[in-house]
Enzyme design. Structure first.
Site, PDB file in Angstrom:
ATOM      1  N   ASP A 135       0.754  -1.036  -0.237  1.00 46.21           N
ATOM      2  CA  ASP A 135       0.177   0.029  -0.038  1.00 46.21           C
ATOM      3  C   ASP A 135       0.970   1.178   0.095  1.00 46.21           C
ATOM      4  O   ASP A 135       1.971   1.328   0.749  1.00 46.21           O
ATOM      5  CB  ASP A 135      -0.584  -0.103   1.500  1.00 46.21           C
ATOM      6  CG  ASP A 135      -1.964   1.119   1.323  1.00 46.21           C
ATOM      7  OD1 ASP A 135      -2.654   1.526   0.071  1.00 46.21           O
ATOM      8  OD2 ASP A 135      -2.324   1.355   2.303  1.00 46.21           O
ATOM      9  N   ASN A 151      -9.994   0.385  -0.119  1.00 48.09           N
ATOM     10  CA  ASN A 151      -9.492   0.325   0.893  1.00 48.09           C
ATOM     11  C   ASN A 151      -9.763   0.877   2.376  1.00 48.09           C
ATOM     12  O   ASN A 151     -10.245   1.997   2.224  1.00 48.09           O
ATOM     13  CB  ASN A 151      -8.150   1.269   0.414  1.00 48.09           C
ATOM     14  CG  ASN A 151      -7.202   0.861  -0.717  1.00 48.09           C
ATOM     15  OD1 ASN A 151      -7.566  -0.158  -1.201  1.00 48.09           O
ATOM     16  ND2 ASN A 151      -6.009   1.714  -0.768  1.00 48.09           N
TER      17      ASN A 151
HETATM   18  P1  13P Z   1      -8.931   5.073   5.346  1.00 56.04           P
HETATM   19  O1  13P Z   1      -8.077   5.740   6.084  1.00 56.04           O
HETATM   20  O2  13P Z   1     -10.396   5.652   4.993  1.00 56.04           O
HETATM   21  O3  13P Z   1      -9.345   3.727   6.080  1.00 56.04           O
HETATM   22  O4  13P Z   1      -8.387   4.542   3.917  1.00 56.04           O
HETATM   23  C1  13P Z   1      -7.155   3.753   4.024  1.00 56.04           C
HETATM   24  C2  13P Z   1      -6.673   3.516   2.553  1.00 56.04           C
HETATM   25  O5  13P Z   1      -6.803   4.308   1.849  1.00 56.04           O
HETATM   26  C3  13P Z   1      -5.230   2.731   2.805  1.00 56.04           C
HETATM   27  O6  13P Z   1      -4.625   2.660   1.541  1.00 56.04           O
HETATM   28  O1  G3H Z   2      -3.345   4.882   3.747  1.00 53.60           O
HETATM   29  C1  G3H Z   2      -2.660   4.582   4.444  1.00 53.60           C
HETATM   30  C2  G3H Z   2      -3.016   3.416   5.381  1.00 53.60           C
HETATM   31  O2  G3H Z   2      -4.048   3.799   6.380  1.00 53.60           O
HETATM   32  C3  G3H Z   2      -1.856   2.953   6.294  1.00 53.60           C
HETATM   33  O3  G3H Z   2      -1.549   3.819   7.064  1.00 53.60           O
HETATM   34  O4  G3H Z   2       0.790   4.267   6.639  1.00 53.60           O
HETATM   35  O5  G3H Z   2       0.034   4.614   8.875  1.00 53.60           O
HETATM   36  O6  G3H Z   2       0.444   2.188   7.919  1.00 53.60           O
HETATM   37  P1  G3H Z   2       0.182   3.782   7.700  1.00 53.60           P
HETATM   38 ZN    ZN Z   3      -4.687   4.827   0.792  1.00 55.61          ZN
END
Ligand code: 13P
Ligand code: G3H
Ligand code: ZN
Length: 316
Positions: free
Chosen positions: A81, A254
């Site tokens: 991600d 997501n």
């Molecule tokens: P949220 O913060 O809405 O859960 O989105 C998560 C996300 O896009 C991770 O890539």
């Molecule tokens: O979009 C990001 C996700 O919520 C992941 O968050 O980078 O703090 O692990 P993080």
């Molecule tokens: Zn995201």
């Protein structure tokens, strides 16, 4: 069974959306696998750079492998991600990931294209697919002008050009959502007109919706009643809109923040009600069960519930 993200998209496109959840620890993995087993839903596990740093790369991978031993019938993909270029290469070379996301959306268009193209070349050589991002993923506040709102959303013509020039396999688009707990002031709908315009130019092409947490008000209220101090104006995406978006090509949704809220509510309430307690396994057990329940509910909203057999047939 770990499958390719592309295979999941092929099964789901236009019919349902696949939930993509971030994990950082063992309890999240247990709840995630248990919930998807109960829901009989395929899913995507997302690992962020922050998760790789927090748990350690071998640990996060081992947690996932171990969870699969406990729930051998689940079908899922593993996705990086919000990767930068180097992290994408590390994940492509590791052999563990089904897909990576290169997030160069903060760069000018041409630079985003150039970076994404390099990652696509390296990933495709190893049979791994690539998600890229185009547009300004930001909270679209009620008090800004309609023209200004639309300028922040992904431009459909640009999206088509971007996909053609980069060869990326899926595209994260700005359609009115943003990350975290504070997405909107008041209730807002997804920009379906924009999703439809993008789908018209990119038919049969999987779109990704980041920032899809719903931030349930009840969850925020319970956290605050147990000693939390979240802004009660926190608002998220209406999960009842997921399936309409899925029909328009949004194939990956997501969700991270909502899971964090479940964790925070369970632990705050537990220690608030039992201030003398210090065995963390007790709230940990409650969290796994609550997280599994949360996953079943999300799968229903995404339309992915009960799709395991169809997915198994589609990927084999
Ligand atoms: P949220 O913060 O809405 O859960 O989105 C998560 C996300 O896009 C991770 O890539
Ligand atoms: O979009 C990001 C996700 O919520 C992941 O968050 O980078 O703090 O692990 P993080
Ligand atoms: Zn995201």
């Amino acid at each position: 069974m770990i499958v390719t993200t592309a295979a999941l998209f092929k099964v789901a496109y236009g019919k349902f959306a696949v939930g993509a959840y971030n994990i950082n620890n063992m309890e999240q993995a247990l709840g995630l696998f248990q919930g998807h087993m109960e829901a009989e839903a395929p899913f995507i596990i997302q690992i962020s750079k922050g998760a790789r740093k927090y748990a350690g790369i071998p640990m996060i991978e081992a947690i996932i492998r171990a969870a699969e031993k406990l729930y051998p019938d689940v079908i899922y993909a593993v996705h990086l991600d919000h990767g930068d270029e180097q992290t994408c290469y590390d994940c492509i070379d590791s052999g563990f990931y089904s897909s990576v996301m290169i997030d160069a959306s903060h760069e000018p268009f041409d630079e985003n294209v150039a970076i994404t193209r390099r990652v696509v070349e390296r990933a495709h050589a190893k049979g791994i697919s690539v998600e890229a991002e185009l547009g300004m993923l930001g909270g679209v506040e009620e008090n800004i002008a309609v023209d200004e709102k639309h300028a922040m959303l992904t431009d459909p013509d640009e999206a088509k050009t971007f996909v053609e020039q980069t060869g990326c396999d899926s595209l994260a688009v700005a359609i009115g959502t943003s990350h975290g707990a504070y997405k909107f002031t008041g209730h807002q709908s997804l920009h379906f007109d924009r999703i439809e315009a993008i789908q018209n130019l990119l038919p049969n092409y999987p779109l990704v919706m980041h920032g899809s947490s719903s931030v349930p008000q009840e969850e925020v209220e319970r956290i605050n009643a147990a000693g939390g101090a979240l802004d009660p104006s926190a608002r998220g995406v209406d999960a009842n809109e997921f399936q309409r978006a899925a029909q328009l090509g949004v194939t990956k949704v997501n969700i991270d923040t909502d899971g964090r809220l479940v964790w925070t509510r369970v632990h705050r309430e537990y220690f608030h009600d039992k201030p003398a307690e210090f065995d963390f396994r007790k709230p940990g057990t409650v969290f796994v069960a609550e997280y599994a329940k949360f996953i079943v509910d999300k799968s229903e909203r995404l339309g992915s519930v009960g799709k395991l057999a169809e997915t198994r047939a589609g990927v084999s």
